[in-house]
Design a protein around this motif. Structure first.
Motif, PDB file in Angstrom:
ATOM      1  N   ASP A  27     -21.447   0.915  -2.614  1.00 23.13           N
ATOM      2  CA  ASP A  27     -20.669   1.983  -2.005  1.00 23.13           C
ATOM      3  C   ASP A  27     -19.167   1.871  -2.274  1.00 23.13           C
ATOM      4  N   PRO A  28     -18.541   0.678  -2.157  1.00 25.67           N
ATOM      5  CA  PRO A  28     -17.092   0.615  -2.421  1.00 25.67           C
ATOM      6  C   PRO A  28     -16.739   1.038  -3.839  1.00 25.67           C
ATOM      7  N   TYR A  29     -17.603   0.725  -4.784  1.00 26.01           N
ATOM      8  CA  TYR A  29     -17.333   1.100  -6.169  1.00 26.01           C
ATOM      9  C   TYR A  29     -17.505   2.597  -6.379  1.00 26.01           C
ATOM     10  N   MET A  30     -18.478   3.178  -5.714  1.00 30.17           N
ATOM     11  CA  MET A  30     -18.650   4.624  -5.841  1.00 30.17           C
ATOM     12  C   MET A  30     -17.476   5.360  -5.205  1.00 30.17           C
ATOM     13  N   ARG A  31     -16.998   4.856  -4.082  1.00 30.78           N
ATOM     14  CA  ARG A  31     -15.835   5.471  -3.448  1.00 30.78           C
ATOM     15  C   ARG A  31     -14.607   5.356  -4.353  1.00 30.78           C
ATOM     16  N   ALA A  32     -14.415   4.198  -4.965  1.00 29.43           N
ATOM     17  CA  ALA A  32     -13.292   4.019  -5.882  1.00 29.43           C
ATOM     18  C   ALA A  32     -13.436   4.936  -7.092  1.00 29.43           C
ATOM     19  N   PHE A  33     -14.651   5.081  -7.595  1.00 28.41           N
ATOM     20  CA  PHE A  33     -14.912   5.985  -8.711  1.00 28.41           C
ATOM     21  C   PHE A  33     -14.480   7.405  -8.362  1.00 28.41           C
ATOM     22  N   LEU A  34     -14.841   7.879  -7.180  1.00 25.59           N
ATOM     23  CA  LEU A  34     -14.486   9.233  -6.766  1.00 25.59           C
ATOM     24  C   LEU A  34     -12.982   9.371  -6.579  1.00 25.59           C
ATOM     25  N   GLU A  35     -12.344   8.337  -6.049  1.00 23.74           N
ATOM     26  CA  GLU A  35     -10.898   8.392  -5.839  1.00 23.74           C
ATOM     27  C   GLU A  35     -10.177   8.512  -7.184  1.00 23.74           C
ATOM     28  N   ARG A  37       0.845  -1.186   0.000  1.00 25.24           N
ATOM     29  CA  ARG A  37       0.000   0.000   0.000  1.00 25.24           C
ATOM     30  C   ARG A  37       0.884   1.240   0.000  1.00 25.24           C
ATOM     31  N   GLY A  38       0.464   2.229  -0.818  1.00 24.79           N
ATOM     32  CA  GLY A  38       1.232   3.452  -0.895  1.00 24.79           C
ATOM     33  C   GLY A  38       2.543   3.290  -1.650  1.00 24.79           C
ATOM     34  N   SER A  39       2.722   2.167  -2.355  1.00 29.36           N
ATOM     35  CA  SER A  39       3.958   1.929  -3.083  1.00 29.36           C
ATOM     36  C   SER A  39       4.159   2.982  -4.160  1.00 29.36           C
ATOM     37  N   SER A  40       5.407   3.383  -4.386  1.00 27.65           N
ATOM     38  CA  SER A  40       5.701   4.346  -5.430  1.00 27.65           C
ATOM     39  C   SER A  40       5.788   3.668  -6.795  1.00 27.65           C
ATOM     40  N   ASP A  73     -17.535  13.047   1.675  1.00 30.63           N
ATOM     41  CA  ASP A  73     -17.833  11.872   2.496  1.00 30.63           C
ATOM     42  C   ASP A  73     -17.449  10.567   1.816  1.00 30.63           C
ATOM     43  N   LEU A  74     -17.223  10.605   0.495  1.00 26.08           N
ATOM     44  CA  LEU A  74     -16.884   9.401  -0.251  1.00 26.08           C
ATOM     45  C   LEU A  74     -15.402   9.326  -0.593  1.00 26.08           C
ATOM     46  N   LEU A  75     -14.654  10.375  -0.301  1.00 27.41           N
ATOM     47  CA  LEU A  75     -13.230  10.418  -0.596  1.00 27.41           C
ATOM     48  C   LEU A  75     -12.412   9.986   0.616  1.00 27.41           C
ATOM     49  N   SER A  76     -11.257   9.394   0.351  1.00 27.07           N
ATOM     50  CA  SER A  76     -10.340   9.098   1.441  1.00 27.07           C
ATOM     51  C   SER A  76      -9.798  10.404   1.988  1.00 27.07           C
ATOM     52  N   ALA A  77      -9.267  10.353   3.213  1.00 20.83           N
ATOM     53  CA  ALA A  77      -8.699  11.552   3.818  1.00 20.83           C
ATOM     54  C   ALA A  77      -7.552  12.098   2.976  1.00 20.83           C
ATOM     55  N   ALA A  78      -6.737  11.202   2.411  1.00 19.78           N
ATOM     56  CA  ALA A  78      -5.598  11.641   1.599  1.00 19.78           C
ATOM     57  C   ALA A  78      -6.054  12.304   0.313  1.00 19.78           C
ATOM     58  N   ALA A  79      -7.085  11.740  -0.325  1.00 19.40           N
ATOM     59  CA  ALA A  79      -7.600  12.326  -1.563  1.00 19.40           C
ATOM     60  C   ALA A  79      -8.225  13.685  -1.293  1.00 19.40           C
ATOM     61  N   TRP A  80      -9.006  13.779  -0.214  1.00 21.03           N
ATOM     62  CA  TRP A  80      -9.624  15.061   0.107  1.00 21.03           C
ATOM     63  C   TRP A  80      -8.566  16.113   0.430  1.00 21.03           C
ATOM     64  N   ASP A  81      -7.528  15.725   1.142  1.00 19.16           N
ATOM     65  CA  ASP A  81      -6.477  16.671   1.469  1.00 19.16           C
ATOM     66  C   ASP A  81      -5.824  17.203   0.190  1.00 19.16           C
ATOM     67  N   ALA A  82      -5.586  16.311  -0.778  1.00 17.96           N
ATOM     68  CA  ALA A  82      -4.985  16.741  -2.040  1.00 17.96           C
ATOM     69  C   ALA A  82      -5.932  17.668  -2.806  1.00 17.96           C
ATOM     70  N   CYS A  83      -7.213  17.341  -2.823  1.00 14.48           N
ATOM     71  CA  CYS A  83      -8.202  18.197  -3.486  1.00 14.48           C
ATOM     72  C   CYS A  83      -8.266  19.567  -2.824  1.00 14.48           C
ATOM     73  N   TRP A 118      -1.968   7.696  -2.117  1.00 21.62           N
ATOM     74  CA  TRP A 118      -3.121   7.891  -1.227  1.00 21.62           C
ATOM     75  C   TRP A 118      -3.492   6.623  -0.472  1.00 21.62           C
ATOM     76  N   GLY A 119      -2.806   5.509  -0.750  1.00 21.09           N
ATOM     77  CA  GLY A 119      -3.092   4.264  -0.059  1.00 21.09           C
ATOM     78  C   GLY A 119      -4.250   3.484  -0.640  1.00 21.09           C
ATOM     79  N   ALA A 120      -4.584   3.737  -1.911  1.00 23.02           N
ATOM     80  CA  ALA A 120      -5.708   3.029  -2.537  1.00 23.02           C
ATOM     81  C   ALA A 120      -5.399   1.547  -2.672  1.00 23.02           C
ATOM     82  N   ASP A 121      -6.449   0.741  -2.631  1.00 18.94           N
ATOM     83  CA  ASP A 121      -6.316  -0.689  -2.864  1.00 18.94           C
ATOM     84  C   ASP A 121      -5.618  -0.918  -4.205  1.00 18.94           C
ATOM     85  N   PRO A 122      -4.743  -1.922  -4.316  1.00 14.37           N
ATOM     86  CA  PRO A 122      -4.077  -2.193  -5.593  1.00 14.37           C
ATOM     87  C   PRO A 122      -5.043  -2.336  -6.762  1.00 14.37           C
TER      88      PRO A 122
END
Length: 209
Positions: free
Chosen positions: A140-148, A14-17, A181-191, A58-62
């Motif tokens: 919900d997981p797919y919508m969250r992934a879509f937003l990410e 997770r978070g791999s470069s 509410d659907l974004l990860s904390a890391a994604a929202w911080d970047a936005c 952002w630590g997204a699932d592979p």
């Protein structure tokens, strides 16, 4: 749709470069012409790799990272060039898995003019498929992934084109604020950091500087 799951041997950290977990995916995209299509910041392939890398940061699932790498395969409502026809879905399934391809298809099928305003309303968000014209409600997981993926894609494009940033920055700031509410904390911080200058909220505007 099943919950996200990839074979353990295919899971990078997770978070791999590392931008491309499976080199054959990049080879496939290159063979389909992604390295010859112009895109803000260079070529479409370079953009796709940066999106996948950002999702990893952002630590997204592979699985989500892979979908981000292939998100433009069928084109999108904002990018009408395609790497493959929608009738070739089985080809992409064989390459990246059924679940990752489902995310790519969901991203490509979004009728943005209809769906984006709906994020400001009730949950769950009703999705409009631009290929079929039909409404449906993704899990919900797919919508969250879509937003990410949406956030990673848009932030990268705007970072490489000042004209796009000026034209679309305000609307995207409102979109991500309404879908926070659907974004990860890391994604929202970047936005917030990149688009906060377009906010009418002075606190968020200061956070972007």
């Amino acid at each position: 749709m099943q919950p996200f799951a990839l074979p353990e041997e295919n899971r990078p950290g997770r978070g791999s470069s590392r931008a491309v977990p499976w080199p054959e995916i990049e080879d496939f995209l290159r063979a389909r012409g992604a390295d010859r299509m112009s895109h803000p910041g260079g070529t479409l392939l370079e953009h796709l790799i940066r999106v996948a890398r950002l999702l990893g940061e952002w630590g997204a699932d592979p699985l989500v990272q892979v979908a981000g790498l292939c998100h433009a395969a069928y084109g999108t409502a904002g990018f009408d060039q395609t790497l493959m026809d929608i009738t070739e879905r089985a080809v992409l399934v064989d390459l990246i898995s059924e679940q990752a391809e489902a995310l790519v298809h969901l991203y490509a099928s979004c009728d943005r003019a209809v769906v984006y305003p709906r994020f400001g309303g009730a949950r769950p968000v009703v999705f409009r498929d631009r290929f079929t014209g039909r409404d449906h409600t993704p899990p919900d997981p797919y919508m969250r992934a879509f937003l990410e993926i949406t956030a990673a894609n848009e932030l990268d494009a705007l970072a490489h084109n000042a004209g796009l940033a000026e034209r679309y920055g305000p609307a995207l700031q409102r979109l991500f604020l309404s879908s926070r509410d659907l974004l990860s904390a890391a994604a929202w911080d970047a936005c917030s950091r990149q688009l906060g200058q377009y906010s009418s909220d002075p606190d968020q505007s200061r956070a972007s500087n």
